[in-house]
Design a protein around this motif. Structure first.
Motif, PDB file in Angstrom:
ATOM      1  N   GLU A  59     -51.121 -84.111  42.893  1.00 41.59           N
ATOM      2  CA  GLU A  59     -51.053 -83.758  41.629  1.00 41.59           C
ATOM      3  C   GLU A  59     -50.875 -85.168  40.631  1.00 41.59           C
ATOM      4  N   THR A  60     -49.834 -86.439  41.280  1.00 38.33           N
ATOM      5  CA  THR A  60     -49.956 -87.350  40.620  1.00 38.33           C
ATOM      6  C   THR A  60     -51.168 -88.217  40.589  1.00 38.33           C
ATOM      7  N   HIS A  61     -51.974 -88.203  41.932  1.00 36.15           N
ATOM      8  CA  HIS A  61     -53.152 -88.907  42.024  1.00 36.15           C
ATOM      9  C   HIS A  61     -54.226 -88.397  41.219  1.00 36.15           C
ATOM     10  N   LEU A  62     -54.226 -87.072  41.001  1.00 36.70           N
ATOM     11  CA  LEU A  62     -55.436 -86.345  40.407  1.00 36.70           C
ATOM     12  C   LEU A  62     -55.195 -86.670  38.680  1.00 36.70           C
ATOM     13  N   ARG A  63     -53.800 -87.151  38.253  1.00 41.13           N
ATOM     14  CA  ARG A  63     -53.809 -87.347  36.801  1.00 41.13           C
ATOM     15  C   ARG A  63     -54.441 -88.288  36.139  1.00 41.13           C
ATOM     16  N   GLY A  64     -54.687 -89.239  36.891  1.00 40.22           N
ATOM     17  CA  GLY A  64     -55.544 -90.428  36.565  1.00 40.22           C
ATOM     18  C   GLY A  64     -55.050 -91.348  35.599  1.00 40.22           C
ATOM     19  N   GLY A  65     -55.613 -92.459  35.229  1.00 39.37           N
ATOM     20  CA  GLY A  65     -54.871 -93.499  34.583  1.00 39.37           C
ATOM     21  C   GLY A  65     -53.867 -94.426  35.052  1.00 39.37           C
ATOM     22  N   THR A  66     -53.470 -93.996  36.053  1.00 44.09           N
ATOM     23  CA  THR A  66     -52.680 -94.919  37.004  1.00 44.09           C
ATOM     24  C   THR A  66     -53.020 -94.801  38.458  1.00 44.09           C
ATOM     25  N   ARG A  67     -53.290 -96.105  39.344  1.00 45.42           N
ATOM     26  CA  ARG A  67     -53.487 -96.015  40.473  1.00 45.42           C
ATOM     27  C   ARG A  67     -52.394 -95.732  41.232  1.00 45.42           C
ATOM     28  N   LEU A  68     -52.559 -94.499  42.280  1.00 41.69           N
ATOM     29  CA  LEU A  68     -51.396 -94.260  43.162  1.00 41.69           C
ATOM     30  C   LEU A  68     -51.545 -94.869  44.665  1.00 41.69           C
ATOM     31  N   ARG A  69     -50.544 -95.603  45.054  1.00 44.54           N
ATOM     32  CA  ARG A  69     -50.480 -96.230  46.156  1.00 44.54           C
ATOM     33  C   ARG A  69     -49.382 -95.718  47.010  1.00 44.54           C
ATOM     34  N   ILE A  70     -49.615 -95.191  48.295  1.00 48.08           N
ATOM     35  CA  ILE A  70     -48.522 -94.611  49.091  1.00 48.08           C
ATOM     36  C   ILE A  70     -47.951 -95.413  50.207  1.00 48.08           C
ATOM     37  N   VAL A  71     -46.803 -95.668  50.309  1.00 44.94           N
ATOM     38  CA  VAL A  71     -46.515 -96.369  51.719  1.00 44.94           C
ATOM     39  C   VAL A  71     -45.743 -95.268  52.664  1.00 44.94           C
ATOM     40  N   ALA A  72     -45.985 -95.119  53.715  1.00 48.93           N
ATOM     41  CA  ALA A  72     -45.759 -94.223  54.812  1.00 48.93           C
ATOM     42  C   ALA A  72     -45.610 -94.931  56.117  1.00 48.93           C
ATOM     43  N   ASP A  73     -44.733 -94.463  56.640  1.00 45.44           N
ATOM     44  CA  ASP A  73     -44.805 -94.859  58.124  1.00 45.44           C
ATOM     45  C   ASP A  73     -43.781 -93.547  58.811  1.00 45.44           C
ATOM     46  N   GLY A  74     -43.726 -93.730  60.254  1.00 50.48           N
ATOM     47  CA  GLY A  74     -43.053 -92.353  60.947  1.00 50.48           C
ATOM     48  C   GLY A  74     -43.431 -91.137  60.585  1.00 50.48           C
ATOM     49  N   ILE A  75     -42.671 -90.196  60.336  1.00 48.26           N
ATOM     50  CA  ILE A  75     -42.989 -88.835  59.855  1.00 48.26           C
ATOM     51  C   ILE A  75     -43.757 -88.586  58.708  1.00 48.26           C
ATOM     52  N   SER A  76     -43.687 -89.457  57.767  1.00 52.18           N
ATOM     53  CA  SER A  76     -44.091 -89.161  56.443  1.00 52.18           C
ATOM     54  C   SER A  76     -45.882 -89.634  56.737  1.00 52.18           C
ATOM     55  N   ARG A  77     -45.944 -90.692  57.477  1.00 49.83           N
ATOM     56  CA  ARG A  77     -47.300 -91.131  57.897  1.00 49.83           C
ATOM     57  C   ARG A  77     -48.096 -90.072  58.678  1.00 49.83           C
ATOM     58  N   GLN A  78     -47.243 -89.361  59.588  1.00 49.85           N
ATOM     59  CA  GLN A  78     -47.934 -88.474  60.678  1.00 49.85           C
ATOM     60  C   GLN A  78     -48.305 -87.023  59.447  1.00 49.85           C
ATOM     61  N   VAL A  79     -47.331 -86.677  58.963  1.00 44.10           N
ATOM     62  CA  VAL A  79     -47.713 -85.834  57.868  1.00 44.10           C
ATOM     63  C   VAL A  79     -49.041 -86.126  57.186  1.00 44.10           C
ATOM     64  N   LEU A  80     -49.154 -87.141  56.473  1.00 42.86           N
ATOM     65  CA  LEU A  80     -50.202 -87.443  55.500  1.00 42.86           C
ATOM     66  C   LEU A  80     -51.399 -87.664  56.501  1.00 42.86           C
ATOM     67  N   GLU A  81     -51.499 -87.895  57.640  1.00 38.07           N
ATOM     68  CA  GLU A  81     -52.484 -87.933  58.621  1.00 38.07           C
ATOM     69  C   GLU A  81     -53.100 -86.533  59.017  1.00 38.07           C
ATOM     70  N   LEU A  82     -52.091 -85.755  59.311  1.00 36.97           N
ATOM     71  CA  LEU A  82     -52.201 -84.262  59.893  1.00 36.97           C
ATOM     72  C   LEU A  82     -53.078 -83.597  58.590  1.00 36.97           C
ATOM     73  N   SER A  83     -52.392 -83.880  57.462  1.00 37.30           N
ATOM     74  CA  SER A  83     -52.941 -83.213  56.299  1.00 37.30           C
ATOM     75  C   SER A  83     -54.369 -83.448  55.798  1.00 37.30           C
ATOM     76  N   GLY A  84     -54.790 -84.688  56.463  1.00 37.89           N
ATOM     77  CA  GLY A  84     -56.166 -85.228  56.040  1.00 37.89           C
ATOM     78  C   GLY A  84     -55.952 -86.123  54.874  1.00 37.89           C
ATOM     79  N   LEU A  85     -54.778 -86.257  54.186  1.00 41.52           N
ATOM     80  CA  LEU A  85     -54.789 -87.115  52.917  1.00 41.52           C
ATOM     81  C   LEU A  85     -54.846 -88.416  53.084  1.00 41.52           C
ATOM     82  N   THR A  86     -54.655 -89.074  54.364  1.00 43.60           N
ATOM     83  CA  THR A  86     -55.267 -90.516  54.588  1.00 43.60           C
ATOM     84  C   THR A  86     -56.422 -91.096  54.078  1.00 43.60           C
TER      85      THR A  86
END
Length: 103
Positions: A59-86
């Motif tokens: 939702e933050t990404h879709l708001r626009g106006g601001t470029r969203l960049r996420i830093v993730a490793d470990g479990i948070s990275r795995q969840v992002l990868e498994l969800s296809g969001l990377t």
């Protein structure tokens, strides 16, 4: 939160679950009100990332106006990868690369 020029870094720690969502949503809303050119959300301190946390990031990404960049490793990275969001969100391995926008 830490501001560096037009970039704002929001560090998230602990578990991002339904109970923590109001805090995360408030922090994201506060960050967006500051209208940074780039918002870096650092998830390296997150030990659990639920679907509601993913929804808040999208939702933050879709708001626009601001470029969203996420830093993730470990479990948070795995969840992002498994969800296809990377493939849809800008995900980095560390804050320095995210701030610079360099993979």
């Amino acid at each position: 939160m830490r501001r560096t020029g037009t970039r704002l870094v929001l560090s998230v720690d602990g578990e991002v679950d339904l109970e923590a969502m109001p805090v995360l949503e408030d922090a994201l809303a506060t960050a967006l009100r500051e209208a940074p050119g780039v918002l870096v959300v650092d998830l390296t301190g997150v030990g659990f990332l639920a679907a509601c946390g993913l929804r808040a990031l999208v939702e933050t990404h879709l708001r626009g106006g601001t470029r969203l960049r996420i830093v993730a490793d470990g479990i948070s990275r795995q969840v992002l990868e498994l969800s296809g969001l990377t493939g849809k969100l800008a995900v980095y391995t560390d804050v320095a690369h995210a701030e610079a926008g360099v993979a």
